[in-house]
Scaffold this active site. Structure first.
Site, short mmCIF file in Angstrom:
data_model
loop_
_atom_site.label_atom_id
_atom_site.label_comp_id
_atom_site.label_asym_id
_atom_site.label_seq_id
_atom_site.Cartn_x
_atom_site.Cartn_y
_atom_site.Cartn_z
N CYS A 49 0.09 -2.86 4.10
CA CYS A 49 0.97 -2.08 3.21
C CYS A 49 0.29 -0.80 2.74
O CYS A 49 0.96 0.10 2.21
CB CYS A 49 1.42 -2.92 2.03
N GLU A 101 6.68 -5.94 -3.95
CA GLU A 101 5.88 -4.89 -3.32
C GLU A 101 6.49 -4.68 -1.95
O GLU A 101 6.49 -5.59 -1.13
CB GLU A 101 4.42 -5.33 -3.27
#
Length: 523
Positions: free
Chosen positions: A299, A265
């Site tokens: 994020c 990720e």
């Protein structure tokens, strides 16, 4: 438990290297107690080989035993008490409330995966019974289930010292699948990492797990991480971090003689589309709060906000600029992260056809930064592709589209992201079905009328998306679906009952929901 600064290689401690480092308080720059020793490649090899030796026993333990192990890890983390939270605050400058909540989330993830393991249906058992009299050819008895891959390498994240780190979602899901884990601690919070690693090992001992089910190694540079990735016994990688770091790991894994999956990720700018009814001061205030949450070091930080080119949109930008100007600067997690943020801000300041609309107060503390609101037209955004790149911190770019057609064109031009958000009324959402259709191909999570920061840990969550948000768009790193990353399907054909795993035996001894001859039942 006390911090040793050594590698945790199963039940052993090791510090054979000559390279040392200390954690630093990001708010003061002060070096914190305990000298940490960077792992040698031989020490990494010992940890991985120990994981490989533990794998046959660990994969075959009962669902109940594995679930108890995960629950005991959660209990041991809680038992660390203030020792863990105090060290995490020193290493990250994150507030106590944030870290206490993150500890709770970490424990909750472990207990959720324990529930999944105990229930057992994640193995996706499928049975097609034999048809010996079928013409013109008989049909064999064919059965399928998911099995664990083997030892997994996990990289701790910088911005979540607990929930995406040593005992975070990657480790929890890998252990739940039946895979031993070797974790590379993040060098920004090595003490926090070691304390949690000790808690995992304490839980392993209490629940009689095989030695090698978990190991932890330290390293500031790339060598330790690459030693994990390149070791032939490692069968998968979990990573949360930057695009540059994730792509380097992905490339190294694919360059192996036996390529392995990398579930990385790697960040996202999480576009937010505001339809006309949402262009309000209230939305601007909420957006500012989301942007500044954790000093923008999430994020799911909303790095792009897209509107039409109306007067109402200008009023929204004015309200958002006012909110950003009033925001208090916060400390970044490290000097390096601050430098990267400032470089990203400078690139936007120097970009063609990009204007600075607002900045927050001047940052005065060592690693504190100011927030920024930039603005540009959709045509410029689509021409200058670097404007879509993540600036990890409290900066966002407003993009103005001249028409609904240009809005759709802009959405279609986007790279892969973790999330996309649409604000508006139900009627506006229906009128913008084309936008929704385009965004379905761009993200892992579509959000309506709430901000992207905050990722619920639940069965239905998807925290993933097309490249460059992740390296595996078919997976998620949050939610119970994450367990499937570290398993693969295996088919048994014509096996006698006594030789089959319990999950696919007749009589359903584990009490699972299974697909039998095309029908999902609990037989």
């Amino acid at each position: 438990m006390t911090i040793s600064g050594k590698q945790l290689i199963g039940e052993a401690r090791s510090a054979e290297g000559s390279i040392h480092f200390q954690a630093r308080n990001p708010a003061t720059g002060e070096a914190l107690p305990v000298l940490f020793t960077e792992a040698l490649s031989d020490e990494v090899g010992q940890a991985v080989c120990l994981a490989e030796s533990a794998f046959p026993a660990y994969r075959d333990i009962s669902n109940e035993a594995r679930a108890l192990f995960l629950e005991t890890i959660a209990d041991e983390i809680l038992a660390l008490g203030d020792t863990l939270l105090d060290r995490a605050m020193e290493e990250t400058s994150l507030p106590l409330g944030r870290l206490t909540g993150e500890r709770g989330r970490t424990m909750g993830q472990l207990k959720l995966f324990a529930k999944v393991v105990r229930e057992g249906s994640w193995v996706d058992a499928r049975i097609d019974t034999a048809q010996p009299d079928r013409q013109p050819f008989p049909k064999a008895d064919i059965r399928q289930m998911h099995i664990p891959l083997g030892p997994v390498g996990i990289f701790g994240a910088s911005n979540f010292p607990l929930a995406f780190s040593v005992a975070g979602g990657d480790t929890a899901s890998a252990l739940a699948a039946g895979c031993p884990v070797v974790v590379k601690a993040h060098p920004l919070h090595p003490g926090t990492s070691e304390l949690v690693g000790q808690a995992i090992l304490a839980a392993a001992k209490k629940t009689n797990m095989p030695n090698g089910v978990f190991s932890l190694v330290h390293g500031r540079g790339v060598d330790v991480g690459l030693a994990i990735v390149k070791h032939p016994a490692i069968q998968a990688i979990g990573f949360t971090g930057s695009l540059r770091g994730g792509k380097a790991i992905f490339d190294a894994a694919n360059a192996r003689q036996q390529p392995i999956p990398v579930f990385a990720e790697m960040g996202s700018t999480n576009p937010v589309f505001l339809l006309p009814s949402a262009l309000t001061a209230e939305t601007a205030a909420g957006f500012c709060n989301s942007l500044n949450l954790g000093v923008g070091q999430f994020c799911t930080n909303p790095g792009i906000v897209i509107t039409d080119n109306s007067q109402q949109a200008e009023h929204f930008v004015e309200s958002l600029g006012t909110a950003i100007k009033g925001a208090t600067p916060g400390n970044m997690l490290s000097e390096g992260i601050k430098q990267n943020y400032e470089a990203g801000v400078e690139a936007l300041q120097q970009a063609e056809q990009v204007a600075v609309k607002a900045t927050s107060q001047i940052a005065e503390h060592k690693n504190a930064v100011s927030g920024y609101l930039f603005s540009t037209q959709a045509a410029a955004f689509m021409t200058h592709r670097h404007l879509e790149e993540e600036v990890f911190g409290p900066a966002t770019l407003h993009v103005r589209a001249d028409s609904s057609e240009e809005l759709i064109k802009l959405a279609a031009s986007l790279d892969g992201h973790l999330t996309a958000t649409i604000f508006g009324t139900a009627e506006e959402l229906k009128e913008n079905e084309a936008l929704v259709s385009v965004l379905q191909r761009k993200v892992g999570r579509l959000i309506f009328n709430s901000f992207p920061t905050g990722v619920e840990v639940c069965d239905s969550m998807v925290h993933g998306g097309p490249f460059p948000a992740t390296t595996a768009s078919q997976s998620t790193s949050v939610g119970t679906g994450a367990i499937k990353r570290f398993a693969r399907p295996l088919c048994y054909q014509g096996f006698p009952q006594e030789a089959l795993p319990a999950a696919i035996k007749d009589g359903n001894p584990l009490g699972l929901h299974r697909m039998i001859d095309g029908e999902i039942i609990k037989d």
